[in-house]
Design a protein around this motif. Structure first.
Motif, mmCIF file in Angstrom:
data_model
loop_
_atom_site.group_PDB
_atom_site.id
_atom_site.type_symbol
_atom_site.label_atom_id
_atom_site.label_comp_id
_atom_site.label_asym_id
_atom_site.label_seq_id
_atom_site.Cartn_x
_atom_site.Cartn_y
_atom_site.Cartn_z
ATOM 1 N N LEU A 81 0.875 -1.173 0.000
ATOM 2 C CA LEU A 81 0.000 0.000 0.000
ATOM 3 C C LEU A 81 0.909 1.220 0.000
ATOM 4 C CD1 LEU A 81 -1.444 2.409 1.828
ATOM 5 C CD2 LEU A 81 -2.753 1.278 0.040
ATOM 6 N N GLY A 82 0.883 1.986 -1.090
ATOM 7 C CA GLY A 82 1.720 3.175 -1.211
ATOM 8 C C GLY A 82 0.919 4.438 -0.986
ATOM 9 N N ALA A 83 1.479 5.389 -0.241
ATOM 10 C CA ALA A 83 0.818 6.662 0.044
ATOM 11 C C ALA A 83 1.901 7.715 0.249
ATOM 12 C CB ALA A 83 -0.077 6.539 1.279
ATOM 13 N N GLY A 226 -7.368 19.708 7.499
ATOM 14 C CA GLY A 226 -6.174 19.871 6.699
ATOM 15 C C GLY A 226 -5.549 18.528 6.399
ATOM 16 N N ARG A 227 -4.812 18.457 5.297
ATOM 17 C CA ARG A 227 -3.923 17.333 4.982
ATOM 18 C C ARG A 227 -4.634 16.008 4.713
ATOM 19 N NH1 ARG A 227 -2.521 19.923 9.201
ATOM 20 N NH2 ARG A 227 -2.462 18.252 10.735
ATOM 21 N N LEU A 228 -5.925 16.050 4.344
ATOM 22 C CA LEU A 228 -6.585 14.812 3.932
ATOM 23 C C LEU A 228 -5.910 14.221 2.707
ATOM 24 C CD1 LEU A 228 -10.373 15.638 4.502
ATOM 25 C CD2 LEU A 228 -8.854 14.215 5.906
ATOM 26 N N ASP A 229 -5.347 15.093 1.885
ATOM 27 C CA ASP A 229 -4.419 14.684 0.829
ATOM 28 C C ASP A 229 -3.012 14.804 1.411
ATOM 29 O OD1 ASP A 229 -2.963 14.239 -1.479
ATOM 30 O OD2 ASP A 229 -3.469 16.160 -2.405
ATOM 31 N N ASN A 230 -2.400 13.718 1.969
ATOM 32 C CA ASN A 230 -2.890 12.380 1.740
ATOM 33 C C ASN A 230 -2.863 11.558 3.035
ATOM 34 O OD1 ASN A 230 -3.739 10.142 0.154
ATOM 35 N ND2 ASN A 230 -1.648 9.493 -0.075
ATOM 36 N N LEU A 231 -3.063 12.233 4.171
ATOM 37 C CA LEU A 231 -3.092 11.482 5.424
ATOM 38 C C LEU A 231 -4.312 10.577 5.519
ATOM 39 C CD1 LEU A 231 -1.757 14.028 8.076
ATOM 40 C CD2 LEU A 231 -0.510 12.306 6.749
ATOM 41 N N SER A 232 -5.354 10.853 4.714
ATOM 42 C CA SER A 232 -6.494 9.927 4.677
ATOM 43 C C SER A 232 -6.049 8.540 4.217
ATOM 44 C CB SER A 232 -7.595 10.465 3.762
ATOM 45 O OG SER A 232 -7.118 10.647 2.432
ATOM 46 N N SER A 233 -5.094 8.488 3.284
ATOM 47 C CA SER A 233 -4.586 7.199 2.797
ATOM 48 C C SER A 233 -3.582 6.589 3.765
ATOM 49 C CB SER A 233 -3.925 7.384 1.428
ATOM 50 O OG SER A 233 -4.858 7.729 0.443
ATOM 51 N N VAL A 234 -2.702 7.421 4.351
ATOM 52 C CA VAL A 234 -1.726 6.886 5.301
ATOM 53 C C VAL A 234 -2.447 6.261 6.497
ATOM 54 C CG1 VAL A 234 0.212 7.428 6.808
ATOM 55 C CG2 VAL A 234 0.005 8.576 4.592
ATOM 56 N N SER A 304 -2.435 4.678 -3.131
ATOM 57 C CA SER A 304 -3.629 5.324 -2.591
ATOM 58 C C SER A 304 -3.354 6.802 -2.363
ATOM 59 C CB SER A 304 -4.038 4.655 -1.274
ATOM 60 O OG SER A 304 -5.231 5.218 -0.771
ATOM 61 N N ASP A 305 -4.074 7.639 -3.081
ATOM 62 C CA ASP A 305 -3.927 9.091 -2.977
ATOM 63 C C ASP A 305 -5.295 9.710 -3.207
ATOM 64 O OD1 ASP A 305 -2.855 11.602 -2.740
ATOM 65 O OD2 ASP A 305 -1.364 11.352 -4.336
ATOM 66 N N ALA A 306 -5.564 10.809 -2.531
ATOM 67 C CA ALA A 306 -6.887 11.426 -2.612
ATOM 68 C C ALA A 306 -7.231 11.828 -4.042
ATOM 69 C CB ALA A 306 -6.942 12.643 -1.692
ATOM 70 N N GLY A 307 -8.526 11.767 -4.380
ATOM 71 C CA GLY A 307 -9.017 12.142 -5.706
ATOM 72 C C GLY A 307 -10.149 13.150 -5.597
ATOM 73 N N HIS A 308 -10.800 13.389 -6.720
ATOM 74 C CA HIS A 308 -11.783 14.462 -6.797
ATOM 75 C C HIS A 308 -13.219 13.927 -6.844
ATOM 76 C CE1 HIS A 308 -8.480 17.170 -7.624
ATOM 77 N NE2 HIS A 308 -8.107 16.412 -8.639
#
Length: 425
Positions: A81-83, A226-234, A304-308
């Motif tokens: 799993l990469g983030a 803040g920082r959902l890109d990309n702590l949501s994935s981490v 895994s990285d945030a999208g739109h």
């Protein structure tokens, strides 16, 4: 799936992770509490890497964690799993302390691609690491500390018609008042780290939104942070790794720094960190170069990285057919020009994974007139040679100081990652 508990824990994770260095430390802390052993890169791993081991390696603002199955051996494949741990913002410059008209200011440089207007008139925190002249690094954070002030509308009547701030002149935050004698932000950061300002030989310090994450809206289904890109994935990856039960593959969480500025660093996805770790793990299990090649060929990477999500006020900027909705599950990100790595085989794997996790998902592709960004996916695929696909949580306001998602989507993502890391699909 308890989406409410997951989002509360995500809020705690974001709060504990104002910088990439804090994020890597928080990942290591959580895994250590669950029995993971932290390895030093300079140590000999041969006596530690064995079937069933749980391991963590931190490099600056990046972290790699591995869960080896009981039957791990030569040629055992990986599920990665990469983030990424970094987010856009502003980084403290050398000689940062200035005084203008009685206001203490901090010189900063733009980091990545922030929506600059979103950073004005909000309380900011400085966070990162300071390094003593003896080479020891210390994490530091100020709490609410600074602010980038707008010019009053009375002094700029056209501000609501066109706002394009001068990035050198207008982005320097204020953090105090008075004469120049005590206007030394580096000394202040040193004090917080327990060292004198004279002993601070270097620092990597950024600005972050100091406001706490929050749930709001009808039925409290909206989540801003803040920082959902990309702590949501981490965070989703950490939660999934702790819940995973790997049997036929080594489960790996790889959270890299510097994605927002191109990943070309020793701790970025374009650097050697992941390749070195996988090679050392394979060798410690008795494998040679041929065994490692077999393992890579049988592996998968889930980038895994945030999208739109579709923006309700600007829906014409999205593809007219593929239109991700809030709360409808994570995105499968697709791009014909290889900005995302998903191909037909990856799409089939993601379909099986989400079905096994009982998670909905939705496809994302860009409008042809609005080129998309990219992720660590293409970099990892090219750097390691591992089959890769791209996914992520749908957001509004990506790269704003404060981003927005549906409460359910991060939990959906984590549930799917757990199945992926367990190689159950």
């Amino acid at each position: 799936m308890d989406a409410s508990a997951h989002i509360d824990d995500l809020a705690a994770f974001v709060t504990a992770s104002p910088s990439s260095y804090h994020a890597a430390a928080e990942v290591a802390r959580r895994l250590s509490a669950a029995g993971y052993k932290t390895l030093e890169e300079t140590a000999d791993w041969s006596e530690v890497v064995r079937p069933g081991a749980r391991l963590t390696i931190v490099r600056d603002g990046s972290v790699i964690a591995l869960a080896l199955p009981a039957a791990a051996g030569r040629g055992t494949p990986f599920r990665v799993l990469g983030a990424h741990t970094d987010s856009p913002g502003f980084k403290l410059k050398p000689k940062p302390s200035t005084v203008t008209a009685g206001w203490w200011q901090a010189g900063v440089e733009v980091y990545g691609g922030p929506i600059v207007s979103s950073w004005f008139d909000r309380e900011l925190e400085f966070a990162g690491r300071v390094v003593h002249r003896d080479g020891s690094a210390h994490l530091v954070r100020t709490g609410p500390f600074a602010r980038i002030p707008h010019l009053a509308i009375h002094l700029d009547r056209a501000v609501n018609e066109s706002f394009a701030p001068d990035k050198q002149r207008e982005l320097q935050p204020v953090w105090g008042v008075g004469g120049p004698e005590n206007a030394d932000i580096v000394a202040h950061l040193g004090d917080l780290a327990g060292i004198s300002g004279a002993d601070v030989a270097g620092y990597d310090v950024i600005t972050v939104d100091a406001n706490a994450p929050a749930r709001f809206g009808a039925d409290r289904k909206l989540f801003a942070s803040g920082r959902l890109d990309n702590l949501s994935s981490v965070h989703a990856g950490v939660a999934a790794l702790l819940a995973a039960e790997p049997v036929d593959a080594i489960a790996v969480l790889a959270a890299f720094d510097h994605e927002e500025v191109g990943s070309e660093s020793r701790s970025g996805a374009a650097g050697p960190f992941l390749a070195d770790v996988l090679e050392r793990i394979s060798a410690a299990l008795g494998g040679d170069r041929s065994d490692l090649a077999r393992a890579i060929a049988g592996s998968w990477c889930l980038s895994s990285d945030a999208g739109h999500a579709v923006h309700p006020n600007r829906s014409e900027r999205h593809d007219p057919v593929n239109r991700p909705q809030p709360g409808a599950g994570p995105l499968l990100k697709i791009n014909a020009n290889q900005r995302y790595m998903t191909d037909a085989l990856g799409a089939a794997l993601w379909s099986r994974t989400c079905a096994a996790a009982d998670v909905p998902y939705q496809e994302f592709v860009s409008n042809n007139t609005v080129p998309c960004g990219s992720t660590i996916g293409p970099i990892t695929a090219a750097r390691i040679g591992i089959p890769t696909l791209d996914v992520g949580v749908p957001l509004l306001s990506m790269h704003s100081a404060r981003e927005l998602c549906h409460v359910d989507d991060p939990a959906y993502l984590s549930a799917a990652i757990r199945v992926f890391l367990s190689a159950q699909a």
